[in-house]
Scaffold this motif. Structure first.
Motif, short mmCIF file in Angstrom:
data_model
loop_
_atom_site.label_atom_id
_atom_site.label_comp_id
_atom_site.label_asym_id
_atom_site.label_seq_id
_atom_site.Cartn_x
_atom_site.Cartn_y
_atom_site.Cartn_z
N UNK A 136 1.03 -1.33 0.01
CA UNK A 136 -0.07 -0.21 0.17
C UNK A 136 0.85 1.42 0.00
N UNK A 137 0.24 2.44 0.16
CA UNK A 137 0.79 3.64 0.42
C UNK A 137 0.95 4.17 1.98
N UNK A 138 2.30 4.42 2.08
CA UNK A 138 2.74 4.87 3.34
C UNK A 138 3.65 5.94 3.62
N UNK A 139 3.53 6.80 4.43
CA UNK A 139 4.27 8.13 4.67
C UNK A 139 5.68 7.70 4.89
N UNK A 140 6.91 8.41 4.75
CA UNK A 140 7.93 8.07 5.29
C UNK A 140 8.04 8.03 6.66
N UNK A 141 8.63 7.01 7.20
CA UNK A 141 8.89 6.73 8.52
C UNK A 141 7.56 5.84 8.94
N UNK A 142 6.73 5.67 8.28
CA UNK A 142 5.68 4.63 8.67
C UNK A 142 6.00 3.24 8.30
N UNK A 143 5.07 2.26 8.64
CA UNK A 143 5.44 0.76 8.69
C UNK A 143 4.13 0.23 7.80
N UNK A 203 6.54 -13.46 6.53
CA UNK A 203 5.87 -12.27 6.67
C UNK A 203 7.41 -11.30 6.55
N UNK A 204 7.07 -9.89 6.16
CA UNK A 204 8.01 -8.93 6.37
C UNK A 204 7.42 -7.75 6.93
N UNK A 205 7.97 -7.34 8.11
CA UNK A 205 7.66 -6.37 8.86
C UNK A 205 8.75 -5.21 8.56
N UNK A 206 8.01 -4.03 7.86
CA UNK A 206 8.80 -3.02 7.51
C UNK A 206 8.53 -1.77 8.28
N UNK A 207 9.53 -1.13 8.84
CA UNK A 207 9.54 -0.05 9.57
C UNK A 207 10.50 0.98 9.21
N UNK A 208 10.18 2.11 9.81
CA UNK A 208 10.91 3.39 9.11
C UNK A 208 11.03 3.43 7.67
N UNK A 209 10.07 3.41 7.08
CA UNK A 209 10.19 3.30 5.45
C UNK A 209 10.62 4.39 5.00
N UNK A 210 11.34 4.46 3.78
CA UNK A 210 11.81 5.50 3.06
C UNK A 210 11.34 5.36 1.73
N UNK A 211 11.30 6.65 1.21
CA UNK A 211 10.92 6.72 -0.19
C UNK A 211 11.63 5.70 -1.02
N UNK A 212 12.98 5.38 -0.92
CA UNK A 212 13.92 4.54 -1.61
C UNK A 212 13.24 3.13 -1.52
N UNK A 213 12.42 2.78 -0.42
CA UNK A 213 11.83 1.54 -0.64
C UNK A 213 10.69 1.11 -1.36
#
Length: 121
Positions: free
Chosen positions: A10-17, A79-89
């Motif tokens: 989905x769509x998430x803001x930078x820093x989100x999970x 599963x893949x838990x993704x935290x502190x997401x960045x635009x480069x992700x």
């Protein structure tokens, strides 16, 4: 037939999970390694994280400390838990499962359909 069904992008803001899931179904004798890969537009598909049957993990340097891979063998799910997401992700994320369909068969690689992850303000 073996199917891998992914969910959680989905769509998430930078820093989100976000948490991605991938469940394997069908005739499966055993599952070996499971993992996540991603492909950004115009780039090759790269390994993000992998996990063995025994739980040993391996991560791309770019996600170490931010992403966590895990698996539930009884549910045939990774599963893949993704935290502190960045635009480069931002990329399409694919799950990969190496499995044996029947006893004495060789192991085979299967891929999920891909799920879009977009990190943007």
């Amino acid at each position: 037939q073996v199917q891998l069904v992914e969910s959680g992008g989905g769509l998430v803001q930078p820093g989100g999970s976000l948490r991605l899931s991938c469940r394997a179904s069908g005739i499966i004798f055993s599952i070996n390694s499971m993992g996540w890969y991603r492909q950004a537009p115009g780039k090759q598909r790269d390994m993000v994280a992998t996990i063995t049957t025994g739980g040993s993990t391996n991560y791309a340097d770019s996600v170490k400390g931010r992403f966590t891979i895990s698996r539930d063998n009884a549910k045939r799910t990774v599963y893949l838990q993704m935290d502190s997401l960045k635009p480069l992700d931002t990329a399409v994320y694919y799950c990969n499962v190496n499995l044996v369909r029947r006893a004495s068969y060789p192991s085979e690689d299967y891929w999920g359909q891909g799920t879009q992850v977009t990190v943007s303000a």
